[in-house]
Enzyme design. Structure first.
Site, PDB file in Angstrom:
ATOM      1  N   ASN A   9       0.927  -1.220  -0.237  1.00 14.88           N
ATOM      2  CA  ASN A   9       0.259   0.035   0.163  1.00 14.88           C
ATOM      3  C   ASN A   9       1.243   1.428   0.122  1.00 14.88           C
ATOM      4  OD1 ASN A   9      -1.754   2.084   0.574  1.00 14.88           O
ATOM      5  ND2 ASN A   9      -2.021   1.496   2.538  1.00 14.88           N
ATOM      6  N   TRP A  10       1.008   2.444  -1.247  1.00 15.34           N
ATOM      7  CA  TRP A  10       1.653   3.573  -1.234  1.00 15.34           C
ATOM      8  C   TRP A  10       1.358   3.704  -0.990  1.00 15.34           C
ATOM      9  CZ3 TRP A  10       3.514   1.704  -6.951  1.00 15.34           C
ATOM     10  CH2 TRP A  10       5.398   0.562  -6.431  1.00 15.34           C
ATOM     11  N   LYS A  11       0.317   3.928  -0.605  1.00 14.56           N
ATOM     12  CA  LYS A  11      -0.480   5.756  -0.077  1.00 14.56           C
ATOM     13  C   LYS A  11      -0.398   6.819  -0.646  1.00 14.56           C
ATOM     14  CE  LYS A  11       0.136   3.457   4.372  1.00 14.56           C
ATOM     15  NZ  LYS A  11       0.025   4.166   5.701  1.00 14.56           N
ATOM     16  N   HIS A  95      -9.135   1.272   5.093  1.00 17.16           N
ATOM     17  CA  HIS A  95      -7.979   1.306   5.479  1.00 17.16           C
ATOM     18  C   HIS A  95      -8.021   1.937   6.262  1.00 17.16           C
ATOM     19  CE1 HIS A  95      -3.761   2.801   5.956  1.00 17.16           C
ATOM     20  NE2 HIS A  95      -3.545   1.401   5.814  1.00 17.16           N
ATOM     21  N   GLU A  97      -6.982   4.600   7.864  1.00 20.11           N
ATOM     22  CA  GLU A  97      -7.010   6.192   7.391  1.00 20.11           C
ATOM     23  C   GLU A  97      -8.644   6.540   6.926  1.00 20.11           C
ATOM     24  OE1 GLU A  97      -2.627   5.752   4.980  1.00 20.11           O
ATOM     25  OE2 GLU A  97      -1.931   5.521   7.497  1.00 20.11           O
ATOM     26  N   GLU A 164      -5.737  -5.039  10.501  1.00 23.55           N
ATOM     27  CA  GLU A 164      -4.719  -4.110  11.021  1.00 23.55           C
ATOM     28  C   GLU A 164      -4.764  -3.473  12.509  1.00 23.55           C
ATOM     29  OE1 GLU A 164      -2.105  -2.952   7.385  1.00 23.55           O
ATOM     30  OE2 GLU A 164      -4.139  -1.654   6.560  1.00 23.55           O
ATOM     31  N   GLY A 170       2.767   2.429  10.628  1.00 24.74           N
ATOM     32  CA  GLY A 170       3.561   3.537  10.667  1.00 24.74           C
ATOM     33  C   GLY A 170       3.965   3.781  12.204  1.00 24.74           C
ATOM     34  N   SER A 209       3.138  -2.039  10.553  1.00 19.05           N
ATOM     35  CA  SER A 209       4.680  -2.104  10.327  1.00 19.05           C
ATOM     36  C   SER A 209       5.369  -3.362  10.550  1.00 19.05           C
ATOM     37  CB  SER A 209       5.120  -1.247  11.910  1.00 19.05           C
ATOM     38  OG  SER A 209       5.201  -0.876  12.248  1.00 19.05           O
ATOM     39  N   GLY A 230       2.088  -0.839   4.828  1.00 18.00           N
ATOM     40  CA  GLY A 230       2.975   0.209   4.123  1.00 18.00           C
ATOM     41  C   GLY A 230       5.277   1.056   3.924  1.00 18.00           C
ATOM     42  N   GLY A 231       4.926   1.324   4.861  1.00 22.32           N
ATOM     43  CA  GLY A 231       6.804   1.678   5.200  1.00 22.32           C
ATOM     44  C   GLY A 231       7.128   0.523   4.210  1.00 22.32           C
TER      45      GLY A 231
END
Ligand code: PEP
Length: 252
Positions: A9-11, A95, A97, A164, A170, A209, A230-231
């Site tokens: 997930n590159w956001k 998600h 966010e 999640e 993150g 994470s 993500g990261g």
């Protein structure tokens, strides 16, 4: 045995040019996978060029969000037919966010997931508790309610769930394999109630994470069928290491 699924997930990161450079670095080591589904969810604006760059690989495309309506007066929104045009196979819905920053409710998440399946694509439905909810001892109640509401009308075939925990996204604070497995087993039980026999084929990803140095222990858990990342998905090297770890779980 469920086929593992690893999704990036590159956001709101990477231009289309960045996405192509990523693919050039990533594909030589990880572009052909027989035993694991590898999926990338770039920003909408990178879908077209990334699709071209991924051509011939086994990597599939996802969208990070969608509007449940087919068309109309929804300024700034993207529909499923637009995503299909760019070859998306999966859509992330709900998600944390989207839920926290944009106020998306579980009912809206369910409407999106139903629309995604109606278009023949696969929803990745995200659920997870906040730190406050965990500290109150409400994790299973919160996740259970999110599942019931976010899966209203959703079919059990072609469905992926991502657990999640919000406190792990993150933050660098990953859930221990035991904590993650406890919630995944609960999610599986809940799915059995909702979908009976197909529940055991629904893949449940862990997200929060995930990094190359903690992924193997998470992937060793019986109800963890992959990860939403993500990261660590932003760098070709670390995402490609994650592909190898998830693939070796599939093989072992
Ligand atoms: C995510 O955004 O879904 C996520 C899990 O992010 P990170 O891996 O950076 O915690």
């Amino acid at each position: 045995m469920r086929r593992p699924i690893l999704a990036a997930n590159w956001k709101m990161n990477k231009t289309a040019a960045d996405a192509v450079s990523f693919a050039e670095k990533f594909l030589p080591s990880a572009g052909q996978q027989a035993a694991v589904d590898v999926v990338i969810a770039p920003p909408f604006t990178a879908l077209d060029r990334l699709r071209g760059a991924l051509g011939g690989s086994t990597v599939e495309l996802a969208a990070q969000n969608v509007n449940a309506e087919p068309s109309g007066a929804h300024t700034g929104e993207i529909s499923l037919s637009m995503l299909e045009e760019f070859g998306c196979r999966y859509v992330i819905v709900g998600h944390s966010e989207r839920r926290a920053i944009y106020g998306e409710s579980s009912a809206q998440v369910a409407a999106k997931a139903v629309a995604v399946q109606g278009a023949g694509l696969r929803p990745i439905v995200c659920v997870g508790e906040t730190l406050e909810e965990r500290d109150r001892g409400d994790t299973l109640a919160v996740v259970g309610q999110q599942l019931e509401e976010s899966l209203a009308g959703v079919s059990g075939g072609e469905l992926v769930i991502a657990y999640e925990p919000v406190w792990a996204i993150g933050t660098g604070r990953v859930a221990t394999p035991e904590i993650a497995q406890e919630v995944h087993a609960f999610v599986r039980e809940k799915l059995r109630g909702l979908y009976s026999e197909v529940a055991d084929s629904v893949r449940i990803q862990y997200g929060g994470s995930v990094k190359p140095d903690n992924a193997a222990d998470l992937m060793a858990q019986s109800d963890i069928d992959g990860a939403l990342v993500g990261g660590a998905s932003l760098e070709a090297d670390s995402f490609s290491q994650l592909v190898s770890i998830v693939a070796s779980r599939a093989e072992g």
